[in-house]
Design a protein around this motif. Structure first.
Motif, PDB file in Angstrom:
ATOM      1  N   ILE A   1      30.673  49.077   3.474  1.00  8.20           N
ATOM      2  CA  ILE A   1      32.182  49.254   3.827  1.00  8.20           C
ATOM      3  C   ILE A   1      32.765  49.792   3.597  1.00  8.20           C
ATOM      4  N   GLY A   2      33.805  50.312   3.859  1.00  2.79           N
ATOM      5  CA  GLY A   2      34.842  51.692   4.859  1.00  2.79           C
ATOM      6  C   GLY A   2      35.478  51.470   3.476  1.00  2.79           C
ATOM      7  N   GLY A   3      36.647  52.638   3.972  1.00  3.69           N
ATOM      8  CA  GLY A   3      37.409  53.928   3.106  1.00  3.69           C
ATOM      9  C   GLY A   3      38.040  53.329   2.125  1.00  3.69           C
ATOM     10  N   SER A   4      39.124  51.812   2.230  1.00  2.55           N
ATOM     11  CA  SER A   4      39.888  51.572   1.219  1.00  2.55           C
ATOM     12  C   SER A   4      39.106  50.543   0.455  1.00  2.55           C
ATOM     13  N   GLY A   5      37.918  50.330   0.607  1.00  2.00           N
ATOM     14  CA  GLY A   5      36.890  49.989  -0.624  1.00  2.00           C
ATOM     15  C   GLY A   5      36.969  48.093  -0.686  1.00  2.00           C
TER      16      GLY A   5
ATOM     17  N   CYS B   1      24.303  47.978   2.578  1.00  2.00           N
ATOM     18  CA  CYS B   1      23.603  49.183   3.042  1.00  2.00           C
ATOM     19  C   CYS B   1      25.015  49.717   2.265  1.00  2.00           C
ATOM     20  N   ASP B   2      24.552  51.406   1.494  1.00  2.00           N
ATOM     21  CA  ASP B   2      26.016  51.969   0.656  1.00  2.00           C
ATOM     22  C   ASP B   2      25.791  52.580   1.337  1.00  2.00           C
ATOM     23  N   CYS B   3      26.714  53.909   0.558  1.00  2.00           N
ATOM     24  CA  CYS B   3      26.979  55.165   1.914  1.00  2.00           C
ATOM     25  C   CYS B   3      26.584  56.723   0.951  1.00  2.00           C
ATOM     26  N   TYR B   4      26.323  57.100   1.558  1.00  2.00           N
ATOM     27  CA  TYR B   4      26.195  58.951   0.799  1.00  2.00           C
ATOM     28  C   TYR B   4      26.207  59.647   2.078  1.00  2.00           C
TER      29      TYR B   4
ATOM     30  N   GLU C   1      23.912  62.375  -1.602  1.00  2.00           N
ATOM     31  CA  GLU C   1      25.266  62.017  -2.575  1.00  2.00           C
ATOM     32  C   GLU C   1      25.657  60.596  -2.434  1.00  2.00           C
ATOM     33  N   PRO C   2      26.066  59.854  -3.706  1.00  2.00           N
ATOM     34  CA  PRO C   2      26.618  58.538  -2.658  1.00  2.00           C
ATOM     35  C   PRO C   2      28.249  59.317  -3.080  1.00  2.00           C
ATOM     36  N   ILE C   3      28.965  58.897  -1.846  1.00  2.00           N
ATOM     37  CA  ILE C   3      30.035  59.122  -1.151  1.00  2.00           C
ATOM     38  C   ILE C   3      31.536  58.210  -2.872  1.00  2.00           C
ATOM     39  N   PRO C   4      32.706  58.848  -2.833  1.00  2.00           N
ATOM     40  CA  PRO C   4      33.245  58.139  -3.688  1.00  2.00           C
ATOM     41  C   PRO C   4      33.322  56.621  -3.790  1.00  2.00           C
ATOM     42  N   THR C   5      33.733  56.009  -2.751  1.00  2.00           N
ATOM     43  CA  THR C   5      34.127  54.628  -2.523  1.00  2.00           C
ATOM     44  C   THR C   5      32.643  54.019  -2.369  1.00  2.00           C
ATOM     45  N   ASN C   6      31.486  54.796  -2.756  1.00  2.00           N
ATOM     46  CA  ASN C   6      29.954  53.569  -2.690  1.00  2.00           C
ATOM     47  C   ASN C   6      30.517  53.390  -4.215  1.00  2.00           C
ATOM     48  N   LYS C   7      30.620  51.724  -4.682  1.00  2.00           N
ATOM     49  CA  LYS C   7      30.681  51.192  -5.836  1.00  2.00           C
ATOM     50  C   LYS C   7      29.464  50.873  -6.128  1.00  2.00           C
ATOM     51  N   ARG C   8      28.341  50.874  -5.183  1.00  2.00           N
ATOM     52  CA  ARG C   8      27.644  50.142  -5.313  1.00  2.00           C
ATOM     53  C   ARG C   8      26.316  51.080  -6.421  1.00  2.00           C
TER      54      ARG C   8
ATOM     55  N   SER D   1      40.779  37.640  -5.931  1.00  2.00           N
ATOM     56  CA  SER D   1      40.293  37.886  -5.303  1.00  2.00           C
ATOM     57  C   SER D   1      39.247  39.301  -4.145  1.00  2.00           C
ATOM     58  N   ASN D   2      40.185  40.249  -4.030  1.00  2.00           N
ATOM     59  CA  ASN D   2      40.405  41.021  -3.721  1.00  2.00           C
ATOM     60  C   ASN D   2      39.190  42.311  -4.366  1.00  2.00           C
ATOM     61  N   MET D   3      38.928  42.195  -5.517  1.00  2.00           N
ATOM     62  CA  MET D   3      37.741  42.517  -5.924  1.00  2.00           C
ATOM     63  C   MET D   3      36.540  42.926  -5.994  1.00  2.00           C
ATOM     64  N   ASP D   4      36.248  44.497  -6.457  1.00  2.00           N
ATOM     65  CA  ASP D   4      34.705  45.388  -5.646  1.00  2.00           C
ATOM     66  C   ASP D   4      33.767  43.936  -6.553  1.00  2.00           C
ATOM     67  N   PRO D   5      32.847  43.505  -6.251  1.00  2.00           N
ATOM     68  CA  PRO D   5      32.259  42.475  -7.459  1.00  2.00           C
ATOM     69  C   PRO D   5      30.727  43.773  -7.393  1.00  2.00           C
ATOM     70  N   TYR D   6      30.714  44.004  -6.898  1.00  2.00           N
ATOM     71  CA  TYR D   6      29.676  45.894  -7.824  1.00  2.00           C
ATOM     72  C   TYR D   6      30.253  46.162  -9.202  1.00  2.00           C
ATOM     73  N   VAL D   7      31.849  46.303  -9.102  1.00  2.00           N
ATOM     74  CA  VAL D   7      32.404  47.146  -9.987  1.00  2.00           C
ATOM     75  C   VAL D   7      32.287  46.151 -11.276  1.00  2.00           C
ATOM     76  N   VAL D   8      32.644  44.845 -10.383  1.00  2.00           N
ATOM     77  CA  VAL D   8      32.636  44.412 -12.258  1.00  2.00           C
ATOM     78  C   VAL D   8      31.744  43.631 -12.572  1.00  2.00           C
ATOM     79  N   THR D   9      30.692  43.403 -12.246  1.00  2.00           N
ATOM     80  CA  THR D   9      29.382  42.280 -12.694  1.00  2.00           C
ATOM     81  C   THR D   9      28.701  44.112 -13.017  1.00  2.00           C
ATOM     82  N   SER D  10      29.311  45.004 -12.745  1.00  2.00           N
ATOM     83  CA  SER D  10      28.455  46.095 -13.226  1.00  2.00           C
ATOM     84  C   SER D  10      29.255  46.455 -14.853  1.00  2.00           C
ATOM     85  N   MET D  11      30.490  46.391 -14.960  1.00  2.00           N
ATOM     86  CA  MET D  11      31.025  46.735 -15.286  1.00  2.00           C
ATOM     87  C   MET D  11      31.517  45.808 -17.355  1.00  2.00           C
ATOM     88  N   ILE D  12      30.638  44.141 -16.592  1.00  2.00           N
ATOM     89  CA  ILE D  12      30.521  42.677 -18.070  1.00  2.00           C
ATOM     90  C   ILE D  12      29.653  43.630 -18.319  1.00  2.00           C
TER      91      ILE D  12
END
Lengths: 357, 356
Positions: free
Chosen positions: B26-30, B92-95, B100-107, B336-347
């Motif tokens: 996932i790129g810089g816009s999330g 993949c996810d980004c480091y 260190e995970p970069i800021p946009t790495n929500k996974r 529809s543009n939610m990040d599923p890593y964020v939403v699922t883990s937050m719930i």
């Protein structure tokens, strides 16, 4: 677009035992066909193996927003001619969460009539001749007709061939094979009197199966016209003037009619239908008064007349049946937009269960 | 174009044991999905067999030019429906190079929450209903809509068939089979209320897998619309006016909710979500205020409301769940543009770990 077709045609049987089931139901207008798909473990050979499902009835005019679930019960399975493999089409009918059929569920009542022992014993057969018109997208004018004008008058088009006479045959032929593939008992097709109009026949089907098969055949036709970029119309009189309408003539026979001496049973049945003419007409499709004028091979909507080989009659008996003394008859009154559950069960009810007072 | 297709469809399994792995991140816009491919010895059956890689983060807004390497760690493998054979897609996810995970790495954070023993024990299941709109290329107007005008009002389109009602089915059907082929747990598809809008569902998936599968399914969809010459939009309200928006309703259950007596657990979970409504909304997708208006089968963005079979609620409980006394519930708030890593883990975090 070759790569898109590769993906659409992927044969998944090699990589998974999952199948895709397309659940089909009739929407709030009584004419709109709706469907959605789900993944299930396969293979599936009987509707009883399939789970009930639900949909948003508030989006089809069948439930309010605050209580929107409509439950669909699988009733009949057919092979999916679009996805092929082990994938299936599932004809369903609609219930409230409490298990009551919703008002637009016409199958429920028909199934009750067909399981009545008196009806069941007579093994009612139906052959339905579904006529339909193909329209150009956006302008909604019949396919093959010049925009802003008309083709030459009726005469050359019925059962014709030729680029100036037969419009849309690829749709009709694709539909014929797709239905056979699906397991629909499609018995034939022909080009109709009005150019751009066609007919397919489904039958003979026993009881409730006639309705199931006709609805799935209509769904397959709508999917095929969608692919072809052409609009399907089941309007009974799409063009005013000296142009034929579209009907759904329903051929019918019972065990007694098919046995020796059946011709007497046929005449008696027709007599009963004549006594309930108004009730039947009311249930035979919206807008039928624009079609049943007494012209263009129809009988006037207010008249009940039957005859042998008479296409201007409400009910026509074939010469074969007259000669053999047994057979079937054709109710020519139903419009192309009729609900086959309603028409088939009503004919069975009137001829087998109803007693004139 | 048949010679090109011959080449694209070459089956290399006979000539080499090399495979092609498409690394996806996932790129810089999330929301922008990026990918590139590399040749590796095959076959590969587990992400642990794959090497880490890197890309130019200064080209995706994720790193400065003088220190541009972003490292991608393979996390999940799927079969490649485009190259087929033994070729694979790698989520993949980004480091940073320092690990260190970069800021946009929500996974990364989601994975931490999902490996918390309390969460693991509850085996959280997710079913995500991803809605999306197909747009005509160049004009960015919905597929099937007259350019410069509008189609007839909503009503005929939901679950419909017909050339005047359903637009883009070949994309939807190709995507369905491609996802099944890839090993994505795609559970169904349907045409939506707004013409040109569709939905697919992924699930039930356990924990972090829900996010991985949705991102790969989104990637596969973007590749397919690219082939079809149509543009994919995850905007939550693509057309203003009397037209439905696009959501990513997230269905959720835990072991306790699925067991007898689960309905009480469900109600208690919904209550906790109600207390953190503002925090969830803030994380449920950009532009959601244009969609959550209280009309078009949504609840107003400032209101938290739940109900059985109520499509105008923030959270909907199905009639079956109510009847059985156990089951799952549907959070209808995510866009529809939610990040599923964020939403699922937050719930999971709010309902299992958070204490009011």
């Amino acid at each position: 677009m070759a790569l898109l077709t590769d993906l659409i045609n992927l044969n998944l049987s090699d990589c998974t035992e999952k199948i895709i089931a397309e659940y089909i139901w009739v929407g709030g207008s009584g004419m709109d066909i709706r469907s959605k798909a789900r993944t299930l473990s396969g293979p599936v050979t009987d509707p009883s193996q399939l789970p009930k499902w639900n949909y948003d009835g508030s989006s089809t005019g069948q439930a309010p927003g605050q209580d929107s679930e409509v439950i669909i019960y699988p009733q009949a399975i057919y092979k999916d001619p679009f996805r092929r493999g082990n994938n299936i089409l599932v004809m369903c009918d609609c219930y409230t969460p409490q298990g009551e059929p919703i008002p637009t569920n016409k199958r429920y009542n028909a199934a009750k009539i067909f399981s009545n022992p008196a009806v069941d014993a007579e093994v009612p057969w139906f052959g339905i001749e579904q006529e339909y018109t193909l329209l150009q997208k956006d302008v909604k004018w019949p396919i093959g007709w010049p925009i802003g004008g008309f083709p030459g008058p009726q005469g050359p088009y019925y059962c014709s061939a030729g680029a100036d006479k037969a419009f849309g045959r690829d749709i009709v032929d694709a539909h014929y094979k797709a239905c056979l593939y699906a397991g629909i008992n499609i018995s034939g097709i022909n080009g109709e009197v009005m150019p751009g109009q066609w007919e397919f026949q489904v039958g003979p089907c026993v009881g409730i199966s006639a309705g199931d098969q006709l609805w799935v055949a209509r769904y397959i036709l709508e999917r095929i016209t969608e692919i072809a970029g052409v609009v399907l119309s089941l309007d009974p009189k799409p063009i005013q003037g000296d142009w034929n309408g579209a009907g759904a003539h329903t051929n019918y026979s019972t065990k007694s009619m098919r046995s020796d001496g059946g011709y007497e049973v046929i005449k008696e049945a027709i007599g009963k239908l004549g006594l309930r003419h108004k009730d039947h007409i009311a249930a035979y499709g919206e807008g039928n008064e624009r079609r049943l004028t007494g012209r263009h091979e129809t009988a006037d909507i207010n008249t009940f007349v039957w005859g042998v080989a008479n296409r201007g009659a409400s009910i026509r008996v074939g010469r074969d049946t007259e000669k053999s003394g047994k057979g079937y008859f054709e109710d020519r009154r139903p419009a192309s937009n009729m609900d086959p559950y309603v028409v088939t069960s009503m004919i069975a009810e009137t001829t087998l269960l109803w007693k004139p007072t």
